[in-house]
Design an enzyme around this catalytic site. Structure first.
Site, PDB file in Angstrom:
ATOM      1  N   GLN A 311      71.926  -0.647  15.212  1.00  0.00           N
ATOM      2  CA  GLN A 311      71.107  -0.418  16.393  1.00  0.00           C
ATOM      3  C   GLN A 311      71.692   0.779  17.124  1.00  0.00           C
ATOM      4  O   GLN A 311      72.781   1.236  16.801  1.00  0.00           O
ATOM      5  CB  GLN A 311      71.128  -1.652  17.292  1.00  0.00           C
ATOM      6  CG  GLN A 311      72.537  -2.007  17.747  1.00  0.00           C
ATOM      7  CD  GLN A 311      72.702  -3.473  18.086  1.00  0.00           C
ATOM      8  OE1 GLN A 311      72.026  -4.331  17.556  1.00  0.00           O
ATOM      9  NE2 GLN A 311      73.622  -3.759  19.003  1.00  0.00           N
ATOM     10  N   ASP A 346      70.001  -1.326  26.914  1.00  0.00           N
ATOM     11  CA  ASP A 346      70.879  -0.254  26.442  1.00  0.00           C
ATOM     12  C   ASP A 346      70.817  -0.074  24.925  1.00  0.00           C
ATOM     13  O   ASP A 346      71.613   0.675  24.353  1.00  0.00           O
ATOM     14  CB  ASP A 346      72.320  -0.529  26.871  1.00  0.00           C
ATOM     15  CG  ASP A 346      72.838  -1.888  26.382  1.00  0.00           C
ATOM     16  OD1 ASP A 346      72.005  -2.768  26.085  1.00  0.00           O
ATOM     17  OD2 ASP A 346      74.068  -2.051  26.295  1.00  0.00           O
ATOM     18  N   ASP A 381      76.202  -7.361  12.250  1.00  0.00           N
ATOM     19  CA  ASP A 381      75.633  -7.988  13.436  1.00  0.00           C
ATOM     20  C   ASP A 381      74.154  -8.288  13.217  1.00  0.00           C
ATOM     21  O   ASP A 381      73.366  -7.404  12.871  1.00  0.00           O
ATOM     22  CB  ASP A 381      75.805  -7.037  14.637  1.00  0.00           C
ATOM     23  CG  ASP A 381      75.496  -7.699  15.955  1.00  0.00           C
ATOM     24  OD1 ASP A 381      76.263  -8.592  16.351  1.00  0.00           O
ATOM     25  OD2 ASP A 381      74.492  -7.312  16.581  1.00  0.00           O
ATOM     26  N   GLU A 410      76.652 -12.211  10.475  1.00  0.00           N
ATOM     27  CA  GLU A 410      76.668 -12.892  11.769  1.00  0.00           C
ATOM     28  C   GLU A 410      75.242 -13.394  11.997  1.00  0.00           C
ATOM     29  O   GLU A 410      74.475 -12.847  12.782  1.00  0.00           O
ATOM     30  CB  GLU A 410      77.112 -11.928  12.884  1.00  0.00           C
ATOM     31  CG  GLU A 410      77.356 -12.613  14.213  1.00  0.00           C
ATOM     32  CD  GLU A 410      76.315 -12.247  15.265  1.00  0.00           C
ATOM     33  OE1 GLU A 410      76.386 -12.808  16.366  1.00  0.00           O
ATOM     34  OE2 GLU A 410      75.440 -11.418  14.986  1.00  0.00           O
TER      35      GLU A 410
END
Length: 518
Positions: A311, A346, A381, A410
């Site tokens: 990301q 963000d 992630d 994860e």
């Protein structure tokens, strides 16, 4: 499957009529070359059930950076096993010959057939006999054919311990019938057996200056922490993202939308004008500093795992270089990440439908860069929010060049997705262990995670993570932390804690199941 790990193979093998059947497990490499052969034993004649304990390759305790590891590396990757059923001509002959010799019924023909069989066995290439083996069989054939001996002595020559041993290890296999190949991905030894320590570089060596401002740690100040991790018995130090952190929409403490002048932001808001996923945050140090960090870890026998969150912050170089990699809203703006009611202002999520091949190539380039710097494991992630096909392609490409590389998912998600990720190449996976706390929950959960499903998913138990603080840990202090650590370490071959766990940091952010000031 780990290199050199024993596992059971079962099959139903049968043959027509009174003929005896035999069965073998053939272990073959990617090119189809047989590297090992294991005899199967009939464990249930009524159901024609056969079994064998099989292993692929040879176990080694060498680490990927140690001398001699090249021999281990050559054995990693895709293997196949094939069950081969066959006519056990020797066993069939022996059964009938023993009866005929005992009662004196057509014994001469039976013995002559046996001599011919032994001679044929000695010349069978498939039996993979040594010169001494061939000599043993041919001498037995001569004795069985020797009419100057009585029938009992001739039969005894074909039933020595040496021939019985060859029948077990190097049989004559007539009428081979092979199963379809079964594919196995072979990982390096202890790929699913490890103790992880989440190592937050910015906390290692951090201090307050005279004005009360936190001066964060660096790769250099963190070196001493590696010795602590080794002393505490961990195998892997896992680093959250070490890349530059974005400035636009940077989050402040406790997820506030406005960052203070000294707030570092979330390390998961990856990318700034300083670089993206292929850059060390200058506040932490340089690439040379990172390589030195990995080198010291390796000297201690520790592996370095790097967090890979796919990301971007709004400031990531990809936003300008590849604007088509991001999904835009009707008003033309890029949509930030959301998991309602959570919002991640963000972070920009990536749109894989736009250019999957291009994104795959870039991720493979980046992972190759970090592997060459010393990383042996990637903790990915939220992989379950990206296409499984993407991970299948990326992991296959990365492990083709670096088969020693491991991947941890994860993925706090449904069992179907977790299994799909394991099939795509993830070696380990997070799971719902933090929320299984009662005796009944644990009994049920441990049976599930250590049963057949655990063989595929390789669940790793973490009592908490940087953004998970359960009520059990919040309310039970040191004893609660000790209980959950022991359950994690003993309940799964792989477990881990984040640094801070041993400090009993157990205060929740009000209204949320996560640590305050994380």
């Amino acid at each position: 499957m780990e290199l050199g790990e024993a596992f059971k193979v079962t099959a139903q093998v049968f043959i027509e009529g009174r003929t005896k059947a035999g069965a073998t497990v053939s272990v073959r490499n990617t090119r189809g070359t047989e590297k090992a052969r294991f005899p199967m034993t009939c464990t249930n004649p009524g159901l024609d059930r056969w079994e064998a304990m099989v292993k692929i390759g040879d176990h080694s305790d060498l680490k990927p950076w140690e001398d001699g590891y090249a021999d281990v590396k050559k054995q990693l990757g895709e293997w196949h096993i094939v069950v081969e059923g066959w006519e056990d001509t020797y066993a069939s002959w022996l059964h009938d010959a023993q009866i005929k010799v005992e009662v004196g019924d057509d014994a001469e023909n039976a013995l002559e057939s046996g001599a011919q069989l032994l001679e044929r066995w000695a010349g069978a290439r498939d039996s993979k006999l040594t010169a001494d083996d061939k000599k043993t069989l041919r001498e037995a054939a001569k004795a069985v054919a020797d009419k100057s001996l009585d029938a009992t002595a001739r039969l005894a020559a074909a039933t020595t311990d040496a021939i019985a041993s060859l029948h077990e290890t190097n049989p004559l296999r007539d009428g081979l019938s092979a199963s379809n190949p079964q594919r196995f991905r072979v990982e390096r030894p202890k790929s699913s057996f490890a103790a992880w320590y989440q190592f937050f570089l910015r906390s290692e060596g951090a201090y307050f200056d005279a004005d009360g401002k936190i001066v964060q740690g660096t790769l250099k100040t963190a070196l001493s922490g590696l010795d602590r991790a080794k002393t505490e018995g961990f195998d892997i130090v896992y680093l959250p993202p070490i890349f530059p952190i974005g400035v636009t929409n940077r989050k402040g403490r406790n997820n506030t939308l406005i960052a203070g002048p000294h707030d570092p932001g979330s390390p998961f808001g990856i990318g700034s004008e300083l670089g993206g996923h292929d850059t060390v945050d200058p506040l932490l140090g340089t690439m040379d500093d990172f390589k030195a960090f990995c080198a010291h870890a390796h000297e201690l026998g520790l592996e370095v795992a790097l967090d890979f969150a796919l990301q971007c912050s709004p400031d990531h170089p990809w936003v300008k270089q590849h604007p088509n990699w991001f999904r835009t809203k009707p008003d033309g703006t890029i949509a930030f990440a959301e998991n309602p009611p959570k919002k991640y202002q963000d972070i920009y999520p990536i749109d894989f439908n736009a250019d999957m091949e291009g994104i795959e190539a870039e991720v493979e380039r980046i992972m190759d860069l970090w592997i060459k710097a010393g990383v042996t494991i990637f903790r990915v992630d939220n992989p379950h929010t990206k296409p499984v096909r993407f991970w299948q392609d990326v992991i296959a490409a990365v492990t083709k060049k670096h088969p020693e590389t491991l991947f941890l998912a994860e993925a706090f998600t449904r069992p179907g997705m977790m299994r799909a990720l394991s099939y795509a190449g993830f070696t380990q996976s997070h799971c719902y262990f933090p929320w299984r706390n009662t005796k009944e929950e644990l009994e049920e959960y441990l049976e599930e995670t250590n049963g057949d499903g655990g063989f595929y998913q390789h669940n790793t138990f973490w009592p908490s993570t940087p953004d998970i603080m359960t009520a059990y840990l919040r309310d039970n202090g040191i004893a609660g932390h000790a209980v959950r650590a022991v359950l994690a370490a003993m309940g799964s071959p792989s477990w881990g804690i984040y640094n801070g766990y041993e400090l009993i940091e157990n205060k929740q952010r009000p209204g949320f199941e996560e640590q305050i000031d994380n």
